[in-house]
Every structure is written in C-alpha cells, then in structure tokens.
Design an enzyme around this catalytic site. Sequence first.
Site, PDB file in Angstrom:
ATOM      1  N   CYS A   1      47.086  48.898  36.271  1.00 20.60           N
ATOM      2  CA  CYS A   1      46.629  47.517  35.798  1.00 20.60           C
ATOM      3  C   CYS A   1      45.389  47.745  34.619  1.00 20.60           C
ATOM      4  O   CYS A   1      44.937  48.709  34.649  1.00 20.60           O
ATOM      5  CB  CYS A   1      45.736  46.621  36.829  1.00 20.60           C
ATOM      6  SG  CYS A   1      44.140  47.138  37.312  1.00 20.60           S
ATOM      7  N   GLU A   2      45.461  46.658  33.650  1.00 22.10           N
ATOM      8  CA  GLU A   2      44.770  46.868  32.530  1.00 22.10           C
ATOM      9  C   GLU A   2      43.465  46.331  32.724  1.00 22.10           C
ATOM     10  O   GLU A   2      42.309  46.838  31.955  1.00 22.10           O
ATOM     11  CB  GLU A   2      45.250  46.094  31.406  1.00 22.10           C
ATOM     12  CG  GLU A   2      45.402  44.347  31.491  1.00 22.10           C
ATOM     13  CD  GLU A   2      46.061  43.898  30.583  1.00 22.10           C
ATOM     14  OE1 GLU A   2      46.540  44.421  29.663  1.00 22.10           O
ATOM     15  OE2 GLU A   2      45.577  42.604  30.460  1.00 22.10           O
ATOM     16  N   HIS A   3      43.145  45.930  33.832  1.00 21.21           N
ATOM     17  CA  HIS A   3      41.555  45.241  34.194  1.00 21.21           C
ATOM     18  C   HIS A   3      40.826  46.628  34.714  1.00 21.21           C
ATOM     19  O   HIS A   3      39.668  46.713  34.555  1.00 21.21           O
ATOM     20  CB  HIS A   3      41.691  44.498  35.229  1.00 21.21           C
ATOM     21  CG  HIS A   3      42.245  42.987  34.543  1.00 21.21           C
ATOM     22  ND1 HIS A   3      42.774  41.974  35.277  1.00 21.21           N
ATOM     23  CD2 HIS A   3      42.270  42.465  33.464  1.00 21.21           C
ATOM     24  CE1 HIS A   3      43.202  40.931  34.561  1.00 21.21           C
ATOM     25  NE2 HIS A   3      43.057  41.620  33.159  1.00 21.21           N
ATOM     26  N   HIS A   4      41.561  47.386  35.638  1.00 17.59           N
ATOM     27  CA  HIS A   4      40.809  48.523  36.230  1.00 17.59           C
ATOM     28  C   HIS A   4      41.467  49.872  36.016  1.00 17.59           C
ATOM     29  O   HIS A   4      40.661  50.756  36.364  1.00 17.59           O
ATOM     30  CB  HIS A   4      40.734  48.334  37.882  1.00 17.59           C
ATOM     31  CG  HIS A   4      40.273  46.985  38.112  1.00 17.59           C
ATOM     32  ND1 HIS A   4      40.910  45.742  38.373  1.00 17.59           N
ATOM     33  CD2 HIS A   4      38.821  46.425  38.363  1.00 17.59           C
ATOM     34  CE1 HIS A   4      40.196  44.762  38.547  1.00 17.59           C
ATOM     35  NE2 HIS A   4      38.954  45.275  38.582  1.00 17.59           N
TER      36      HIS A   4
ATOM     37  N   HIS B   1      48.491  46.149  44.443  1.00 17.72           N
ATOM     38  CA  HIS B   1      47.519  46.628  43.538  1.00 17.72           C
ATOM     39  C   HIS B   1      46.107  47.356  44.058  1.00 17.72           C
ATOM     40  O   HIS B   1      45.541  46.602  44.886  1.00 17.72           O
ATOM     41  CB  HIS B   1      46.951  45.511  42.507  1.00 17.72           C
ATOM     42  CG  HIS B   1      47.884  44.752  41.815  1.00 17.72           C
ATOM     43  ND1 HIS B   1      47.992  44.645  40.306  1.00 17.72           N
ATOM     44  CD2 HIS B   1      49.035  44.211  42.117  1.00 17.72           C
ATOM     45  CE1 HIS B   1      49.199  44.001  39.968  1.00 17.72           C
ATOM     46  NE2 HIS B   1      49.934  43.654  40.964  1.00 17.72           N
TER      47      HIS B   1
ATOM     48  N   CYS C   1      43.499  48.112  42.682  1.00 22.31           N
ATOM     49  CA  CYS C   1      42.335  47.491  42.487  1.00 22.31           C
ATOM     50  C   CYS C   1      41.768  46.386  43.620  1.00 22.31           C
ATOM     51  O   CYS C   1      40.683  46.014  43.636  1.00 22.31           O
ATOM     52  CB  CYS C   1      42.161  46.941  41.210  1.00 22.31           C
ATOM     53  SG  CYS C   1      43.379  45.741  40.733  1.00 22.31           S
TER      54      CYS C   1
ATOM     55  N   GLN D   1      50.610  42.431  36.040  1.00 22.76           N
ATOM     56  CA  GLN D   1      51.882  42.375  36.417  1.00 22.76           C
ATOM     57  C   GLN D   1      52.751  41.276  35.866  1.00 22.76           C
ATOM     58  O   GLN D   1      53.967  41.428  35.731  1.00 22.76           O
ATOM     59  CB  GLN D   1      51.842  42.230  37.947  1.00 22.76           C
ATOM     60  CG  GLN D   1      53.204  42.328  38.427  1.00 22.76           C
ATOM     61  CD  GLN D   1      53.145  42.022  40.288  1.00 22.76           C
ATOM     62  OE1 GLN D   1      52.112  42.589  40.712  1.00 22.76           O
ATOM     63  NE2 GLN D   1      53.995  41.483  40.780  1.00 22.76           N
TER      64      GLN D   1
HETATM   65 ZN    ZN Z   1      43.218  45.525  38.482  1.00 17.43          ZN
END
Ligand code: ZN
Length: 209
Positions: A100-103, A169, A171, A141
């Site tokens: 994921c691009e956030h974590h 996920h 995260c 996603q």
């Molecule tokens: Zn994430």
Amino acid sequence: MSVIPAKPVLVSDETPKPAEVARPSREQALEAVRTLIAWAGDNPSRPGLIDTPKRVVDAYGEWFDGYDADAGKELSRTFEDVTGYDDMVILRDIEVESHCEHHMAPFLGKAYVAYLPGEKVVGISKLARVVEIYARRLQNQETLTNDIIDAIESHLQPRGVAVLVDAEHQCMTTRGVHHRHVSTITTRFTGAFKDDPALADRFLKLAKA
Ligand SMILES: [Zn+2]
C-alpha cells in the site's frame, strides 16, 4: 469485510510521474535502510544486521519491478481468430502481492479478471501478468483495480471488463486497528458488465464459485 466500489482516479497534470523522479544510487538506498534500522532502535552495524540493507534493497527490486514493466506491451500481441466464441473470458485466483502506498505494508490477496472480447483476444497469461505489473508498484487497492481495467479497456477494446480484488492489508492487521482476517473487496465493471446486472452477477458467481 468492507466493500469499496473503485472509481476512476483523476490525476492532476502536475503530479510527477514515477519515471520523472530521479532514482537514487544503490548506496543511497542502502543508507536509507540503515537509517530506518537505527530509527527502529537497533544498531545497523551489529553482525545480524550488517547485510540487511543489501537484502532489503534487493527485495525492493523484486517487490517493485512493476515500475520497469509495461502492461501495454503485454497486451499488444492479440489474436482475432476466436472461432465464434462470444462469452466472457474469466481468470480466477490470480495472486496479488502488493504494497500500500500509505504504509508500504504488504497487501495480499486474489484478483478476478473477466472481459468480453470484441475483435481482439489476448493470451490469458497476459491478463495475469497485467495484474502482477500493477501490483508490483505502490498504490491502494482501488487504484490497482482501476489500472487493471484501464489497461485492458484501452488495449483490447473489449465489450466489457470486470475486475474484483480481494485482499488483506497488513497495515490494518499488524498495526493501527489490528483487525485480523478483515478483507477488502474492490470491484469495477465497464461496458456490458456495467449495463447488464445479470452479466455482472454471473461474473461474481463464477469468480467466487
Ligand atoms: Zn496501508
């Protein structure tokens, strides 16, 4: 289970494309990993960790090799002779290994891809390859679902495309809310799959059969 319908994501013209960002040197990448190890509270020079930056950088080479691949190229070799076959072609259980691009945490699951051929069909392994190419990039996603659809739409001009991605996920499972066994499902339908609920329904039944 959370269901998120994926919508087309509009990216502003000012957003730098990945290829426009200069790649750091391997030594700079190794140094960045050493910094993160120290940030975690450990000593990057101790024997057990001394070679870790090298392994992490090599692993990044695999996890993110989708940036160096071109989904359009995979879909460029098409066939026109389908001997009258006019129903959907569906691939089930395509492994999704992404981050994921956030974590930058892994998200793992399966993708289900179907299309209704127009004039062109493509070797079925190429559809799985398209999923792999986009999965091996940083994203969420919803974007992954859209990228797969858009590539098939623009290169095969089919009568419709359906994509479902079902993933866990890390995260969400290993940090933050720590919810185990929660999976996220994203779906998107175009063309005949969007216009004909019965066709979309058949796809969903076949995908999860
Ligand atoms: Zn994430």
